[in-house]
Scaffold this motif. Structure first.
Motif, PDB file in Angstrom:
ATOM      1  N   SER A 110      46.055  38.499  35.917  1.00 60.30           N
ATOM      2  CA  SER A 110      46.165  37.270  36.696  1.00 60.30           C
ATOM      3  C   SER A 110      45.651  37.478  38.116  1.00 60.30           C
ATOM      4  CB  SER A 110      47.597  36.751  36.693  1.00 60.30           C
ATOM      5  OG  SER A 110      48.436  37.674  37.302  1.00 60.30           O
ATOM      6  N   VAL A 111      45.115  36.426  38.663  1.00 55.56           N
ATOM      7  CA  VAL A 111      44.595  36.466  40.025  1.00 55.56           C
ATOM      8  C   VAL A 111      45.175  35.291  40.788  1.00 55.56           C
ATOM      9  CG1 VAL A 111      42.416  37.585  39.464  1.00 55.56           C
ATOM     10  CG2 VAL A 111      42.582  35.095  39.355  1.00 55.56           C
ATOM     11  N   SER A 112      45.096  35.370  42.089  1.00 55.17           N
ATOM     12  CA  SER A 112      45.546  34.232  42.879  1.00 55.17           C
ATOM     13  C   SER A 112      44.811  34.207  44.198  1.00 55.17           C
ATOM     14  CB  SER A 112      47.057  34.322  43.109  1.00 55.17           C
ATOM     15  OG  SER A 112      47.361  35.514  43.777  1.00 55.17           O
ATOM     16  N   ILE A 113      44.741  33.029  44.770  1.00 56.15           N
ATOM     17  CA  ILE A 113      44.189  32.890  46.111  1.00 56.15           C
ATOM     18  C   ILE A 113      45.315  32.372  46.986  1.00 56.15           C
ATOM     19  CG2 ILE A 113      42.503  31.690  47.548  1.00 56.15           C
ATOM     20  CD1 ILE A 113      40.740  31.423  45.069  1.00 56.15           C
ATOM     21  N   ASP A 114      45.609  33.110  48.032  1.00 56.92           N
ATOM     22  CA  ASP A 114      46.661  32.665  48.946  1.00 56.92           C
ATOM     23  C   ASP A 114      46.030  31.914  50.113  1.00 56.92           C
ATOM     24  OD1 ASP A 114      48.509  33.749  47.320  1.00 56.92           O
ATOM     25  OD2 ASP A 114      48.699  35.619  48.427  1.00 56.92           O
ATOM     26  N   ASN A 115      46.712  30.872  50.533  1.00 56.98           N
ATOM     27  CA  ASN A 115      46.109  29.944  51.485  1.00 56.98           C
ATOM     28  C   ASN A 115      46.953  29.701  52.721  1.00 56.98           C
ATOM     29  OD1 ASN A 115      43.808  28.671  49.709  1.00 56.98           O
ATOM     30  ND2 ASN A 115      45.618  28.874  48.419  1.00 56.98           N
ATOM     31  N   PHE A 116      46.257  29.281  53.761  1.00 54.72           N
ATOM     32  CA  PHE A 116      46.952  28.713  54.920  1.00 54.72           C
ATOM     33  C   PHE A 116      47.287  27.275  54.576  1.00 54.72           C
ATOM     34  CE2 PHE A 116      43.671  31.525  56.804  1.00 54.72           C
ATOM     35  CZ  PHE A 116      44.468  32.371  57.552  1.00 54.72           C
ATOM     36  N   ALA A 117      48.475  26.835  54.913  1.00 53.14           N
ATOM     37  CA  ALA A 117      48.788  25.416  54.772  1.00 53.14           C
ATOM     38  C   ALA A 117      49.815  25.048  55.831  1.00 53.14           C
ATOM     39  CB  ALA A 117      49.327  25.117  53.385  1.00 53.14           C
TER      40      ALA A 117
ATOM     41  N   VAL B  50      52.805  47.376  37.049  1.00 54.49           N
ATOM     42  CA  VAL B  50      51.953  46.189  36.968  1.00 54.49           C
ATOM     43  C   VAL B  50      52.247  45.440  38.253  1.00 54.49           C
ATOM     44  CG1 VAL B  50      51.389  44.098  35.687  1.00 54.49           C
ATOM     45  CG2 VAL B  50      52.069  46.165  34.467  1.00 54.49           C
ATOM     46  N   ILE B  51      51.369  45.616  39.227  1.00 58.32           N
ATOM     47  CA  ILE B  51      51.707  45.203  40.587  1.00 58.32           C
ATOM     48  C   ILE B  51      50.509  44.572  41.303  1.00 58.32           C
ATOM     49  CG2 ILE B  51      53.495  46.959  40.811  1.00 58.32           C
ATOM     50  CD1 ILE B  51      51.662  48.744  42.295  1.00 58.32           C
ATOM     51  N   TRP B  52      50.741  44.020  42.468  1.00 57.20           N
ATOM     52  CA  TRP B  52      49.680  43.420  43.266  1.00 57.20           C
ATOM     53  C   TRP B  52      48.621  44.472  43.602  1.00 57.20           C
ATOM     54  CZ3 TRP B  52      49.930  38.484  42.969  1.00 57.20           C
ATOM     55  CH2 TRP B  52      51.154  37.809  43.012  1.00 57.20           C
ATOM     56  N   ASN B  53      47.371  44.034  43.671  1.00 66.45           N
ATOM     57  CA  ASN B  53      46.292  45.002  43.895  1.00 66.45           C
ATOM     58  C   ASN B  53      46.420  45.755  45.213  1.00 66.45           C
ATOM     59  OD1 ASN B  53      45.651  42.556  45.189  1.00 66.45           O
ATOM     60  ND2 ASN B  53      43.466  43.043  45.216  1.00 66.45           N
ATOM     61  N   ALA B  54      46.892  45.065  46.260  1.00 61.09           N
ATOM     62  CA  ALA B  54      47.015  45.764  47.544  1.00 61.09           C
ATOM     63  C   ALA B  54      48.089  46.835  47.474  1.00 61.09           C
ATOM     64  CB  ALA B  54      47.345  44.775  48.653  1.00 61.09           C
TER      65      ALA B  54
ATOM     66  N   ILE C 156      45.664  54.598  29.328  1.00 63.91           N
ATOM     67  CA  ILE C 156      46.237  53.262  29.136  1.00 63.91           C
ATOM     68  C   ILE C 156      45.173  52.234  29.461  1.00 63.91           C
ATOM     69  CG2 ILE C 156      47.949  51.622  30.006  1.00 63.91           C
ATOM     70  CD1 ILE C 156      49.816  53.945  30.485  1.00 63.91           C
ATOM     71  N   THR C 157      44.988  51.275  28.546  1.00 63.97           N
ATOM     72  CA  THR C 157      43.972  50.255  28.808  1.00 63.97           C
ATOM     73  C   THR C 157      44.536  48.848  28.684  1.00 63.97           C
ATOM     74  OG1 THR C 157      43.337  50.288  26.489  1.00 63.97           O
ATOM     75  CG2 THR C 157      42.043  51.674  27.985  1.00 63.97           C
ATOM     76  N   SER C 158      45.718  48.730  28.080  1.00 61.52           N
ATOM     77  CA  SER C 158      46.202  47.374  27.810  1.00 61.52           C
ATOM     78  C   SER C 158      47.705  47.268  28.040  1.00 61.52           C
ATOM     79  CB  SER C 158      45.912  47.003  26.358  1.00 61.52           C
ATOM     80  OG  SER C 158      46.720  47.806  25.511  1.00 61.52           O
ATOM     81  N   TYR C 159      48.189  46.023  28.085  1.00 60.28           N
ATOM     82  CA  TYR C 159      49.630  45.799  28.236  1.00 60.28           C
ATOM     83  C   TYR C 159      50.373  46.339  27.024  1.00 60.28           C
ATOM     84  CZ  TYR C 159      48.267  42.505  31.907  1.00 60.28           C
ATOM     85  OH  TYR C 159      47.736  41.937  33.024  1.00 60.28           O
ATOM     86  N   ASN C 160      49.756  46.173  25.847  1.00 59.23           N
ATOM     87  CA  ASN C 160      50.442  46.620  24.639  1.00 59.23           C
ATOM     88  C   ASN C 160      50.654  48.131  24.602  1.00 59.23           C
ATOM     89  OD1 ASN C 160      51.135  44.269  23.013  1.00 59.23           O
ATOM     90  ND2 ASN C 160      48.933  43.857  23.067  1.00 59.23           N
ATOM     91  N   ASP C 161      49.805  48.864  25.325  1.00 57.56           N
ATOM     92  CA  ASP C 161      50.010  50.315  25.420  1.00 57.56           C
ATOM     93  C   ASP C 161      51.349  50.646  26.071  1.00 57.56           C
ATOM     94  OD1 ASP C 161      47.579  50.761  24.292  1.00 57.56           O
ATOM     95  OD2 ASP C 161      46.533  51.233  26.170  1.00 57.56           O
ATOM     96  N   LEU C 162      51.855  49.720  26.869  1.00 55.50           N
ATOM     97  CA  LEU C 162      53.073  50.006  27.631  1.00 55.50           C
ATOM     98  C   LEU C 162      54.323  50.010  26.769  1.00 55.50           C
ATOM     99  CD1 LEU C 162      52.486  47.833  30.840  1.00 55.50           C
ATOM    100  CD2 LEU C 162      51.746  50.163  30.369  1.00 55.50           C
ATOM    101  N   LEU C 163      54.195  49.474  25.519  1.00 57.17           N
ATOM    102  CA  LEU C 163      55.381  49.377  24.665  1.00 57.17           C
ATOM    103  C   LEU C 163      55.825  50.730  24.110  1.00 57.17           C
ATOM    104  CD1 LEU C 163      54.499  46.137  22.660  1.00 57.17           C
ATOM    105  CD2 LEU C 163      56.182  46.367  24.477  1.00 57.17           C
TER     106      LEU C 163
ATOM    107  N   ILE D 186      54.355  35.613  36.510  1.00 56.36           N
ATOM    108  CA  ILE D 186      53.422  36.715  36.290  1.00 56.36           C
ATOM    109  C   ILE D 186      53.893  37.629  35.164  1.00 56.36           C
ATOM    110  CG2 ILE D 186      52.570  38.837  37.364  1.00 56.36           C
ATOM    111  CD1 ILE D 186      52.159  37.099  39.895  1.00 56.36           C
ATOM    112  N   VAL D 187      55.172  37.924  35.111  1.00 60.13           N
ATOM    113  CA  VAL D 187      55.664  38.827  34.064  1.00 60.13           C
ATOM    114  C   VAL D 187      55.610  38.145  32.688  1.00 60.13           C
ATOM    115  CG1 VAL D 187      57.698  40.039  33.209  1.00 60.13           C
ATOM    116  CG2 VAL D 187      57.074  40.193  35.612  1.00 60.13           C
ATOM    117  N   ILE D 188      56.069  36.902  32.622  1.00 58.50           N
ATOM    118  CA  ILE D 188      56.011  36.208  31.331  1.00 58.50           C
ATOM    119  C   ILE D 188      54.552  35.943  30.956  1.00 58.50           C
ATOM    120  CG2 ILE D 188      56.699  34.122  30.073  1.00 58.50           C
ATOM    121  CD1 ILE D 188      59.218  34.086  31.926  1.00 58.50           C
ATOM    122  N   GLY D 189      53.732  35.641  31.971  1.00 57.10           N
ATOM    123  CA  GLY D 189      52.303  35.463  31.735  1.00 57.10           C
ATOM    124  C   GLY D 189      51.666  36.722  31.165  1.00 57.10           C
ATOM    125  N   MET D 190      52.099  37.863  31.664  1.00 58.24           N
ATOM    126  CA  MET D 190      51.605  39.141  31.155  1.00 58.24           C
ATOM    127  C   MET D 190      51.931  39.284  29.667  1.00 58.24           C
ATOM    128  SD  MET D 190      52.946  42.875  32.385  1.00 58.24           S
ATOM    129  CE  MET D 190      54.371  43.140  31.355  1.00 58.24           C
TER     130      MET D 190
END
Lengths: 262, 284, 340
Positions: free
Chosen positions: C248-255, C222-226, C143-150, C166-170
């Protein structure tokens, strides 16, 4: 006919199996060495010792007990007074109050939960133990009122008048005549309120805040993020406590019946 | 007279305050919210609009309502199918046995409902107890999907709500006068006639009562759908929860809630018309 | 009776006291993010009680923050686009970086992103990516792509993050669009793509999708890398893929939210977490992408060799960030309700 009876007993047995299967499973797995809960590997008591070092779970348990005890206490007092008041007196708007009291009983819990949350937000209240207790009181009171009212409806209140005639004042009549008379209703109402509060998920989900995680909420998040068998150990202990309480209460009942018979 | 009004005040003021502050006011506020516009950030733009109600009738959300109603109705039916014969069979036992059996029905429900749901997860999942047993008996090759689908949600809902059906049905069944049954027999009624003419009419209020107490919570129990449905089965409860906790569209969530309240009131009206007692809904 | 009343009032007073007088910090954080041990250590070291609540999506974080009274939470961990939105909505306050002794530990490659250009309001805590993962013992194809999942073969075999963006973005990426596309027609296509995928989806879960992969409930995620990295530890047959259509990637922050009541404690907590050794504990337990220089020295071979957790800076920069789309979120809501 005999075969019929067997079939009926089998049906009863199957229903009980359905009711008890998940609990028995958890009890068995609370003694399982594997933490994955998939197959039974060996006997251990480790999870019971681990349970007492799981501070998040214990804190949630403590919170639950505080919320349940306080909300049951308050709602039992308000509910019992209300049931008597609504029974004895007529006043303008009584019909409306009576109708309102059924609302928490019949509407879906989630609706009560979000409406309370909205009001807390509107009033800028801190979400936490306070709001949690208020919410539990909110859904418990009607159940207490209903329980007490059931007893009141079957009570003869001439006894109260008699007490008055004999010179007992209002307070005395209340504590020595009315209360003992409706005690069964108060007890069953309080028990109901306590059990509902102990197990409430939906309303607590919306009205709890930081530092007021209850046991159901903690377990909900544990199931979602990965549960450990110390929860099974807790379940087992809870079942044991419930069994003991039930046994004691039925013993008391038996003794009471015997006494009355004598 | 004066004294009387003073005690009246003590008895009634707490409950009046309670009913107004914690029941009436929240519901009026939700009603108010349902006519506002969301700014999509959890904030509210004050307006007077019916958009939120119109949105409920959008095909997307209607489908959620429809599915949710179907699930709740089927759950109610399954509960009746289990609870009714169960109660009748139990009522044929000796009085003491009856008491013990009914207590046994209650015990599981004194433990935490989430823990019991978790118990089902352990039983039902792919590598769970059921599949392991079936596989070790060589009954199946591939594991059966018991959960993360509708089946899982049904099992969870029926399990959680069954006692709310058993208790009222049992109490109506146990009230049937045995003499009436005997009289019917003496008059030559067969068991079908006996059931249709005597047992069913007398237990109907109990069934109504139980149905109400199963159907209404079944619409709102989002956590069962979350845990046993794998987060892909959206009930009305999940929809409301999402409006408040994810989409931040409080007015729409409020409108769905009001919609639910109206449906509940209609059902309760129906229940009362059919001779149901309101107090039976809250006493167990 | 009287005794009961007195007892209840005592309890009320007691519960009132315990909540008001203690030295606390109220943290609202992602679930499965900071190990319990780290929290306990912090509590012991500083004598501060941590009240810890969790959320499983940025939207939930925002909802919890805005529905609670100002000052309910002292520290939150929003992702990039949510930081931007919270600044706009005036929900978080400027940080006083001089109060952080471990500030220089932060990898400067992850500073000064568009969402908060001078990091006035937020500081990066971790970086995350969404990866595709599959079980090679159950799936023969590559499997190399999202379309393979269909593929029909994967019926009920997929677990996805329960996050609409994230899911709709995928789906949008699978169709060759940008993951933040708000074009109505493109979203309609994305919806249909997801409806086609629906039979293959076993569950949506953000809190612990790894469980599905470890217990073999599903063979594709299709899940978080950790989460992927943790699943790989327990199930060595799992293979990680960065899909060809993008990820998709994200940076989580202290706020720190506006009106926070225990700001000093919040800074103490941030500083504590920024310590190299403490961060190492977090990263080893929840192997997201590390953005702490000091921690880099302590990381285990296991972590460094894992494709899912230790994504290179270069690769990270090829990922797409979720962006704030304002009121267009309603379109996403509708698609989400439809596919669920």
């Amino acid at each position: 006919m005999q075969r019929h009876k067997h079939l009926k007993n089998i049906f009863i047995l199957i229903v009980f199996l359905f009711l008890y299967l998940p609990i028995i499973t958890l009890i068995i797995f609370s003694f399982n060495t594997s933490s994955l809960n998939i197959v039974f590997e060996g006997f251990t008591l480790d999870w019971y010792t681990k349970l007492f070092s799981n501070s998040a779970l214990l804190e949630a348990l403590l919170n639950t007990i505080i919320v349940s005890v306080v909300s049951t206490g308050v709602s039992t007092i308000i509910g019992s007074l209300a049931a008597i008041g609504l029974y004895k007196f007529n006043f303008w708007g009584k019909e409306l109050i009576n109708k309102l009291l059924y609302i928490p009983v019949v509407i879906p819990e989630i609706v009560l939960g979000i409406s309370l949350l909205s009001v807390y937000t509107l009033l800028k209240l801190d979400l936490g133990m306070g709001t949690l207790i208020i919410s539990h009181i909110a859904f418990s009171i009607p159940f207490v009122i209903i329980s007490v009212r059931t007893v009141l409806n079957s009570t003869n209140f001439q006894i109260e008048e008699a007490a008055h005639d004999l010179g007992a004042n209002e307070l005395k009549t209340f504590f020595y005549v009315i209360i003992p008379e409706i005690m069964p209703g108060i007890i069953s109402g309080a028990t109901l309120a306590f059990t509902l509060s102990l197990d409430d998920v939906i309303i607590s989900y919306f009205t709890a805040g930081p530092g007021s995680n209850t046991l159901p909420l903690q377990i909900y998040s544990m199931i979602k993020t990965g549960i450990t068998p110390d929860v099974n150990a807790l379940t087992t202990l809870m079942i044991v406590v419930i069994m003991i309480v039930l046994m004691i209460s039925s013993l008391i009942q038996i003794r009471k019946i015997k006494k009355e018979a004598m | 007279m004066n004294k009387n009004s003073k005690s009246k005040y003590i008895y009634l003021s707490p409950v009046i305050i309670y009913a107004i502050v914690l029941i009436l006011f929240p519901i009026i506020y939700i009603l108010f919210l349902s006519f506002q516009t969301s700014d999509n950030y959890g904030g509210i733009i004050y307006s007077l609009t019916l958009n939120n109600y119109l949105k409920i009738f959008d095909i997307v959300y209607l489908r959620v309502l429809y599915k949710s109603a179907c699930i709740a109705i089927i759950t109610t039916f399954i509960c009746i199918l289990i609870a009714y014969p169960f109660s009748i069979f139990i009522s044929e036992k000796k009085a003491n046995t009856q008491k013990i059996l009914i207590t046994l029905v209650m015990i599981p429900f004194l433990t935490n409902s989430l823990i019991r749901t978790y118990g089902w997860i352990v039983l039902l999942r792919k590598e769970g107890v059921f599949n392991s047993v079936l596989r070790s008996l060589n009954l199946i090759d591939n594991p059966i999907s018991f959960m993360y689908n509708n089946l899982g949600v049904f099992i969870g809902l029926v399990y959680t709500l069954l006692p709310f059906m058993i208790l009222p049905v049992y109490s109506s069944v146990s009230k049937i006068d045995k003499k009436v049954l005997e009289a019917a027999e003496d008059l030559g009624a067969n068991s079908y006639q006996k059931f249709m003419k005597v047992i069913l009419p007398q237990t109907l209020p109990g069934i109504f009562n139980g149905s109400l107490m199963v159907f209404i919570p079944a619409i709102g129990m989002f956590f069962i759908a979350d845990l046993l449905g794998g987060g892909k089965i959206m009930l009305i409860g999940n929809l409301i929860k999402n409006q408040f906790l994810v989409s931040r569209n409080w007015p729409f969530g409020a409108a769905i809630s009001i919609f639910l309240i109206v449906i509940t009131f209609i059902l309760v009206k129906f229940y009362k018309k059919s001779g149901g007692n309101m107090d039976d809904l809250g006493g167990f | 009776m009287k005794k009961i009343i007195i007892f209840i009032f005592l309890l009320l007073i007691l519960s009132g006291c315990t909540t008001s007088k203690e030295n606390v910090v109220n943290i609202l954080n992602w679930s499965s993010y900071i190990p319990d041990e780290v929290i306990r250590d912090f509590e012991e070291k500083y004598g501060i009680k941590v009240n810890y609540s969790t959320y499983s999506s940025n939207e939930e974080c925002l909802a919890k923050l805005s529905s609670a009274k100002e000052g309910t939470y002292d520290l939150i961990f929003p992702s990039d686009y949510m930081v931007e939105l919270m600044i706009k909505r005036n929900l978080i306050q400027k940080l006083d970086k001089s109060r952080l002794t471990n500030l220089e530990n932060i990898n400067y490659n992850y500073l000064n992103y568009n969402y908060d250009y001078y990091n006035e309001y937020s500081l990066p805590f971790l970086a995350a990516s969404v990866v595709l993962i599959y079980d090679t013992s159950k799936i023969d194809e590559t499997i190399t792509s999202y379309n393979d999942l269909l593929d029909d073969k994967y019926k009920g075999e997929i677990v996805l993050i329960d996050d609409q963006r994230i899911v709709i973005g995928m789906a949008l990426m699978a169709l060759g669009y940008d993951m933040n596309d708000t074009d109505v027609n493109h979203l309609e296509e994305a919806k249909n793509w997801l409806l086609e995928l629906k039979d293959n989806i076993k569950a949506f879960d953000s809190d612990s999708p790894k469980t599905f992969m470890i217990s073999k409930e599903t063979s594709i995620g299709v899940i978080w890398n950790a989460e992927a990295a943790l699943a790989m530890k327990q199930n060595p047959n799992l293979k990680v893929v960065y899909p060809t259509e993008g990820f998709s990637v994200s940076i989580d922050n202290f706020a720190i939210p506006k009106g926070a009541k225990n700001i000093d404690n919040a800074y103490l907590f941030i500083d504590y977490i920024l310590d190299g050794k403490v961060m190492q504990k977090i990263i080893e337990d929840y192997p997201y992408k590390n953005v702490n220089f000091e921690t880099q020295n302590y990381l285990s071979i296991d972590y460094l060799n894992n494709d899912a957790s230790n994504i290179s800076d270069i690769k990270f920069n090829t990922g797409s960030f979720v962006k704030n789309i304002d009121e267009k979120i309603e379109l996403y809501d509708k698609v989400w309700a439809e596919i669920k």
